[in-house]
Design a protein around this motif. Structure first.
Motif, PDB file in Angstrom:
ATOM      1  N   MET A   1     -56.744  41.748   6.765  1.00 16.24           N
ATOM      2  CA  MET A   1     -55.903  40.858   5.991  1.00 16.24           C
ATOM      3  C   MET A   1     -56.112  39.447   6.514  1.00 16.24           C
ATOM      4  SD  MET A   1     -52.240  42.826   5.464  1.00 16.24           S
ATOM      5  CE  MET A   1     -51.813  42.839   7.189  1.00 16.24           C
ATOM      6  N   ALA A   2     -55.968  38.507   5.597  1.00 19.11           N
ATOM      7  CA  ALA A   2     -56.067  37.106   5.984  1.00 19.11           C
ATOM      8  C   ALA A   2     -55.045  36.298   5.202  1.00 19.11           C
ATOM      9  CB  ALA A   2     -57.466  36.563   5.713  1.00 19.11           C
ATOM     10  N   SER A   3     -54.346  35.418   5.892  1.00 15.16           N
ATOM     11  CA  SER A   3     -53.379  34.549   5.242  1.00 15.16           C
ATOM     12  C   SER A   3     -54.041  33.236   4.864  1.00 15.16           C
ATOM     13  CB  SER A   3     -52.195  34.261   6.171  1.00 15.16           C
ATOM     14  OG  SER A   3     -51.326  33.320   5.551  1.00 15.16           O
ATOM     15  N   LEU A   4     -54.029  32.941   3.563  1.00 14.67           N
ATOM     16  CA  LEU A   4     -54.548  31.669   3.067  1.00 14.67           C
ATOM     17  C   LEU A   4     -53.413  30.700   2.783  1.00 14.67           C
ATOM     18  CD1 LEU A   4     -57.208  32.975   0.499  1.00 14.67           C
ATOM     19  CD2 LEU A   4     -57.393  32.761   2.969  1.00 14.67           C
ATOM     20  N   ASP A   5     -52.207  31.086   3.150  1.00 14.74           N
ATOM     21  CA  ASP A   5     -51.021  30.261   2.901  1.00 14.74           C
ATOM     22  C   ASP A   5     -50.899  29.217   4.000  1.00 14.74           C
ATOM     23  OD1 ASP A   5     -48.559  29.121   2.414  1.00 14.74           O
ATOM     24  OD2 ASP A   5     -47.503  31.023   2.177  1.00 14.74           O
ATOM     25  N   THR A   6     -51.328  28.017   3.695  1.00 15.44           N
ATOM     26  CA  THR A   6     -51.252  26.925   4.661  1.00 15.44           C
ATOM     27  C   THR A   6     -50.042  26.033   4.405  1.00 15.44           C
ATOM     28  OG1 THR A   6     -52.697  25.551   3.286  1.00 15.44           O
ATOM     29  CG2 THR A   6     -53.747  26.900   4.992  1.00 15.44           C
ATOM     30  N   TYR A   7     -49.194  26.436   3.471  1.00 18.03           N
ATOM     31  CA  TYR A   7     -48.041  25.628   3.088  1.00 18.03           C
ATOM     32  C   TYR A   7     -46.785  26.028   3.851  1.00 18.03           C
ATOM     33  CZ  TYR A   7     -51.325  24.594  -0.571  1.00 18.03           C
ATOM     34  OH  TYR A   7     -52.469  24.217  -1.236  1.00 18.03           O
ATOM     35  N   ARG A   8     -46.702  27.285   4.241  1.00 18.51           N
ATOM     36  CA  ARG A   8     -45.559  27.752   5.023  1.00 18.51           C
ATOM     37  C   ARG A   8     -46.009  27.899   6.474  1.00 18.51           C
ATOM     38  NH1 ARG A   8     -43.350  32.654   4.304  1.00 18.51           N
ATOM     39  NH2 ARG A   8     -45.361  33.512   3.749  1.00 18.51           N
ATOM     40  N   PRO A   9     -45.382  27.178   7.384  1.00 15.87           N
ATOM     41  CA  PRO A   9     -45.835  27.173   8.780  1.00 15.87           C
ATOM     42  C   PRO A   9     -45.946  28.559   9.421  1.00 15.87           C
ATOM     43  CG  PRO A   9     -44.197  25.473   8.435  1.00 15.87           C
ATOM     44  CD  PRO A   9     -44.259  26.283   7.168  1.00 15.87           C
ATOM     45  N   ALA A  10     -45.074  29.479   9.083  1.00 16.72           N
ATOM     46  CA  ALA A  10     -45.074  30.787   9.751  1.00 16.72           C
ATOM     47  C   ALA A  10     -45.817  31.864   8.968  1.00 16.72           C
ATOM     48  CB  ALA A  10     -43.641  31.230   9.993  1.00 16.72           C
ATOM     49  N   ALA A  11     -46.446  31.524   7.861  1.00 15.95           N
ATOM     50  CA  ALA A  11     -47.072  32.544   7.008  1.00 15.95           C
ATOM     51  C   ALA A  11     -48.154  33.325   7.747  1.00 15.95           C
ATOM     52  CB  ALA A  11     -47.648  31.898   5.754  1.00 15.95           C
ATOM     53  N   GLN A  12     -49.019  32.639   8.469  1.00 17.43           N
ATOM     54  CA  GLN A  12     -50.087  33.324   9.190  1.00 17.43           C
ATOM     55  C   GLN A  12     -49.516  34.175  10.312  1.00 17.43           C
ATOM     56  OE1 GLN A  12     -53.026  30.416  10.321  1.00 17.43           O
ATOM     57  NE2 GLN A  12     -53.792  30.230   8.236  1.00 17.43           N
ATOM     58  N   ASP A  13     -48.506  33.669  10.988  1.00 19.93           N
ATOM     59  CA  ASP A  13     -47.854  34.439  12.049  1.00 19.93           C
ATOM     60  C   ASP A  13     -47.221  35.712  11.490  1.00 19.93           C
ATOM     61  OD1 ASP A  13     -48.449  32.567  14.066  1.00 19.93           O
ATOM     62  OD2 ASP A  13     -46.660  31.401  13.588  1.00 19.93           O
ATOM     63  N   GLN A  14     -46.554  35.590  10.345  1.00 21.42           N
ATOM     64  CA  GLN A  14     -45.905  36.744   9.726  1.00 21.42           C
ATOM     65  C   GLN A  14     -46.932  37.825   9.375  1.00 21.42           C
ATOM     66  OE1 GLN A  14     -43.916  34.727   6.491  1.00 21.42           O
ATOM     67  NE2 GLN A  14     -41.924  35.072   7.444  1.00 21.42           N
ATOM     68  N   LEU A  15     -48.066  37.415   8.839  1.00 18.13           N
ATOM     69  CA  LEU A  15     -49.090  38.381   8.464  1.00 18.13           C
ATOM     70  C   LEU A  15     -49.673  39.058   9.702  1.00 18.13           C
ATOM     71  CD1 LEU A  15     -50.334  39.344   5.761  1.00 18.13           C
ATOM     72  CD2 LEU A  15     -52.325  37.993   6.376  1.00 18.13           C
ATOM     73  N   GLU A  16     -49.853  38.301  10.769  1.00 20.84           N
ATOM     74  CA  GLU A  16     -50.359  38.880  12.019  1.00 20.84           C
ATOM     75  C   GLU A  16     -49.394  39.937  12.555  1.00 20.84           C
ATOM     76  OE1 GLU A  16     -52.397  37.160  15.979  1.00 20.84           O
ATOM     77  OE2 GLU A  16     -50.373  36.399  15.587  1.00 20.84           O
ATOM     78  N   VAL A  17     -48.108  39.642  12.542  1.00 21.58           N
ATOM     79  CA  VAL A  17     -47.098  40.601  13.011  1.00 21.58           C
ATOM     80  C   VAL A  17     -47.106  41.845  12.132  1.00 21.58           C
ATOM     81  CG1 VAL A  17     -44.596  40.984  13.232  1.00 21.58           C
ATOM     82  CG2 VAL A  17     -45.626  38.884  14.111  1.00 21.58           C
ATOM     83  N   LEU A  18     -47.152  41.662  10.823  1.00 18.29           N
ATOM     84  CA  LEU A  18     -47.188  42.797   9.907  1.00 18.29           C
ATOM     85  C   LEU A  18     -48.429  43.655  10.149  1.00 18.29           C
ATOM     86  CD1 LEU A  18     -46.056  44.342   7.480  1.00 18.29           C
ATOM     87  CD2 LEU A  18     -47.320  42.766   6.009  1.00 18.29           C
ATOM     88  N   GLY A  19     -49.578  43.014  10.322  1.00 18.34           N
ATOM     89  CA  GLY A  19     -50.815  43.746  10.599  1.00 18.34           C
ATOM     90  C   GLY A  19     -50.706  44.598  11.848  1.00 18.34           C
ATOM     91  N   LYS A  20     -50.118  44.046  12.894  1.00 15.46           N
ATOM     92  CA  LYS A  20     -49.945  44.804  14.139  1.00 15.46           C
ATOM     93  C   LYS A  20     -49.007  45.989  13.936  1.00 15.46           C
ATOM     94  CE  LYS A  20     -50.997  41.103  17.361  1.00 15.46           C
ATOM     95  NZ  LYS A  20     -50.476  40.143  18.330  1.00 15.46           N
ATOM     96  N   GLN A  21     -47.965  45.790  13.140  1.00 19.24           N
ATOM     97  CA  GLN A  21     -46.994  46.862  12.902  1.00 19.24           C
ATOM     98  C   GLN A  21     -47.632  48.053  12.199  1.00 19.24           C
ATOM     99  OE1 GLN A  21     -43.859  44.943  10.705  1.00 19.24           O
ATOM    100  NE2 GLN A  21     -42.809  44.256  12.551  1.00 19.24           N
ATOM    101  N   VAL A  22     -48.601  47.799  11.341  1.00 23.98           N
ATOM    102  CA  VAL A  22     -49.212  48.887  10.559  1.00 23.98           C
ATOM    103  C   VAL A  22     -50.656  49.157  10.989  1.00 23.98           C
ATOM    104  CG1 VAL A  22     -47.693  48.619   8.574  1.00 23.98           C
ATOM    105  CG2 VAL A  22     -49.822  47.311   8.667  1.00 23.98           C
ATOM    106  N   SER A  23     -51.055  48.611  12.136  1.00 24.55           N
ATOM    107  CA  SER A  23     -52.385  48.821  12.725  1.00 24.55           C
ATOM    108  C   SER A  23     -53.518  48.421  11.781  1.00 24.55           C
ATOM    109  CB  SER A  23     -52.553  50.285  13.150  1.00 24.55           C
ATOM    110  OG  SER A  23     -51.573  50.629  14.098  1.00 24.55           O
ATOM    111  N   ILE A  24     -53.383  47.238  11.199  1.00 29.25           N
ATOM    112  CA  ILE A  24     -54.426  46.675  10.338  1.00 29.25           C
ATOM    113  C   ILE A  24     -54.892  45.372  10.966  1.00 29.25           C
ATOM    114  CG2 ILE A  24     -54.893  45.632   8.080  1.00 29.25           C
ATOM    115  CD1 ILE A  24     -52.907  47.585   6.872  1.00 29.25           C
TER     116      ILE A  24
END
Length: 81
Positions: free
Chosen positions: A1-24
């Motif tokens: 997964m990759a976050s292309l959302d550069t408008y919300r400061p925490a968007a990339q962080d949120q995706l990283e946390v979600l990826g870790k939670q589901v081992s992606i």
């Protein structure tokens, strides 16, 4: 997964946390503010790791925001889903 959302400061962080939670795997958090550059890097990572699927998480958008609609169109043309 990759976050292309550069408008919300925490968007990339949120995706990283979600990826870790589901081992992606997720693309590394980018300091770039260019969603197309992030997309290119994610596509390269997916190809080099022989991934079957790449999820590109884009910024939310309204059809009335022409700049964001052009951006999603450019991502589509680059990624060729």
């Amino acid at each position: 997964m990759a976050s292309l959302d550069t408008y919300r400061p925490a968007a990339q962080d949120q995706l990283e946390v979600l990826g870790k939670q589901v081992s992606i795997d997720t693309s590394p958090i980018s300091s770039s503010t260019d969603p197309l550059e992030i997309c290119k890097n994610a596509l390269g990572q997916a190809r080099s790791n022989l991934y079957d699927v790449l999820i590109l998480d884009t910024a939310g958008r309204l059809h009335t925001n022409q700049e964001l609609m052009r951006e999603i169109s450019a991502v589509k043309n680059l990624s060729k889903p």
